[in-house]
Scaffold this active site. Structure first.
Site, short mmCIF file in Angstrom:
data_model
loop_
_atom_site.label_atom_id
_atom_site.label_comp_id
_atom_site.label_asym_id
_atom_site.label_seq_id
_atom_site.Cartn_x
_atom_site.Cartn_y
_atom_site.Cartn_z
N HIS A 1 -10.87 -1.10 2.74
CA HIS A 1 -11.00 -2.56 2.63
C HIS A 1 -10.33 -3.14 3.87
O HIS A 1 -9.25 -2.68 4.27
CB HIS A 1 -10.31 -3.05 1.36
CG HIS A 1 -10.54 -4.50 1.03
ND1 HIS A 1 -11.72 -5.16 1.29
CD2 HIS A 1 -9.72 -5.42 0.45
CE1 HIS A 1 -11.63 -6.42 0.88
NE2 HIS A 1 -10.43 -6.60 0.36
N TYR B 1 -2.93 8.19 -3.77
CA TYR B 1 -3.75 9.03 -4.65
C TYR B 1 -4.14 8.26 -5.90
O TYR B 1 -4.12 8.76 -7.00
CB TYR B 1 -2.97 10.30 -5.02
CG TYR B 1 -3.85 11.47 -5.41
CD1 TYR B 1 -4.56 12.17 -4.45
CD2 TYR B 1 -3.94 11.89 -6.73
CE1 TYR B 1 -5.35 13.25 -4.79
CE2 TYR B 1 -4.74 12.97 -7.09
CZ TYR B 1 -5.43 13.64 -6.11
OH TYR B 1 -6.22 14.73 -6.45
N PRO C 1 -1.83 -5.12 -0.94
CA PRO C 1 -0.58 -5.83 -0.64
C PRO C 1 0.56 -4.91 -0.22
O PRO C 1 1.49 -5.36 0.45
CB PRO C 1 -0.26 -6.53 -1.97
CG PRO C 1 -1.55 -6.60 -2.70
CD PRO C 1 -2.26 -5.33 -2.33
N GLN D 1 -9.06 5.08 -5.41
CA GLN D 1 -9.97 5.72 -4.46
C GLN D 1 -9.41 7.03 -3.92
O GLN D 1 -10.17 7.95 -3.60
CB GLN D 1 -10.26 4.77 -3.29
CG GLN D 1 -11.14 3.59 -3.63
CD GLN D 1 -12.58 3.97 -3.88
OE1 GLN D 1 -13.05 5.03 -3.50
NE2 GLN D 1 -13.31 3.08 -4.54
N GLY E 1 -13.38 4.73 -7.70
CA GLY E 1 -13.18 6.11 -7.30
C GLY E 1 -13.78 7.14 -8.23
O GLY E 1 -14.34 8.15 -7.79
N GLN F 1 0.15 -2.20 1.69
CA GLN F 1 -0.16 -1.52 2.94
C GLN F 1 0.70 -1.95 4.12
O GLN F 1 1.13 -1.08 4.90
CB GLN F 1 -1.65 -1.70 3.28
CG GLN F 1 -2.58 -0.83 2.46
CD GLN F 1 -4.02 -0.99 2.89
OE1 GLN F 1 -4.32 -1.50 3.97
NE2 GLN F 1 -4.93 -0.54 2.04
#
Length: 324
Positions: free
Chosen positions: A107, A26, A83, A29, A133, A85
């Site tokens: 991305h 959250y 990084p 974006q 965002g 993710q």
């Protein structure tokens, strides 16, 4: 079809209308995606396990863990920091995916560089709005949207493109248009842009301010020249084009300065070198190393930047001249 432009009339929400969409993260974006998709009438759940968790709660969301949100969803929008993710994916997402699910990224970084590998029965796509965002949200509320790009890396259901286009429409971007690209173009084009265009522009702003102040110009005047002047010029060029601005919207003195002196302050060879490094994956590797080491250099550079004279002058300048 690469370079195909999709607008509202080309895209339907039908393929996402009966799906649950999870927005994981959250942050920059995530908030805009969750709010816009919900306001477009779509079913949205929010997953967050960071400090932005409270922001989501304050906005009225029943915030879930990443794993629980993934379990509930058909479409999983992975919007945590690049990084972070891979760890989030390995620990909370991968084992909770079902056949026919769709992973949507903002991305392509981790997919392109092999840090996230989805099961073959899951769609993998992306939608990237060409703006931060808050602008995605503001444009949506104003009845417009942000231009963006869609891409599909893996189509297990036969309608992965329709899914990512549905997400783009739910965010408001097909109001102005989105273009289809591939994961490589989006990822490395974005990395290149951020290094050269964003990084180079900010470096030029700082250099302009510092040289003017060092040579006796009032700091507030130098700050306005370094930042506000550029803002107004970019807005006009975005509206009418570069040549229209230079030839007809600026003074002849400005035109002469732009055409004759501007190229001298740009190192084209270095720009080409950055492009080559980005294409070889060097930027991606260096960034992941920086993240894994705790962003020590970035934190130090943030402290230096925040303590600079330009930042101090900017704070007082905005208080004195806060027009729009």
């Amino acid at each position: 079809m690469m370079n195909q432009v999709y607008r509202d009339e080309d895209v339907s929400l039908e393929c996402v209308a009966d799906k649950v969409i999870a927005v994981l993260g959250y942050g920059i974006q995530g908030r805009a995606w969750a709010m816009n998709l919900r306001d477009s009438g779509l079913k949205v759940v929010v997953g967050d396990e960071s400090r932005t968790h409270k922001n989501a709660e304050d906005d009225g969301w029943d915030v879930k863990t990443f794993a629980d949100a993934t379990c509930e969803a058909d479409i999983i929008c992975v919007l945590v920091a690049d990084p972070a993710q891979p760890v989030v994916y390995d620990e909370s997402i991968h084992q909770n995916l079902s056949a026919g699910n769709s992973l949507v990224f903002a991305h392509g970084f981790n997919v392109l560089y092999g840090l996230i590998k989805a099961p073959s029965e899951v769609n993998v796509g992306l939608f990237v709005p060409n703006g931060p965002g808050h602008l995605v949200r503001d444009k949506y509320l104003a009845g417009s949207g942000i231009y963006g790009a869609v891409a599909v890396e893996q189509d297990s259901t036969g309608n992965a493109l329709e899914v990512v286009l549905g997400v783009a429409k739910g965010l408001g971007s097909t109001r102005v248009g989105v273009v289809e690209v591939d994961f490589c173009s989006e990822t490395e084009g974005d990395n290149f842009e951020e290094q050269v265009l964003y990084g180079g522009t900010i470096a030029l702003m700082r250099a302009t301010f510092e040289v003017m102040v060092a040579n006796g110009y009032p700091p507030h005047f130098a700050y306005a020249k370094a930042i506000r002047s550029l803002r107004s010029v970019v807005d006009v060029m975005d509206e009418v084009g570069i040549e229209e601005y230079i030839s007809r919207r600026s003074s002849r003195t400005c035109e002469y300065a732009v055409r004759m002196t501007g190229p001298r302050v740009i190192n084209r060879a270095e720009i080409e070198r950055v492009f080559e490094e980005t294409s070889r994956g060097e930027f991606a590797a260096n960034w992941m190393t920086e993240w894994q080491r705790g962003m020590m250099r970035l934190h130090r550079m943030r402290r230096t930047g925040a303590a600079s004279e330009m930042e101090r002058v900017g704070t007082t300048w905005r208080a004195l001249f806060s027009e729009g």
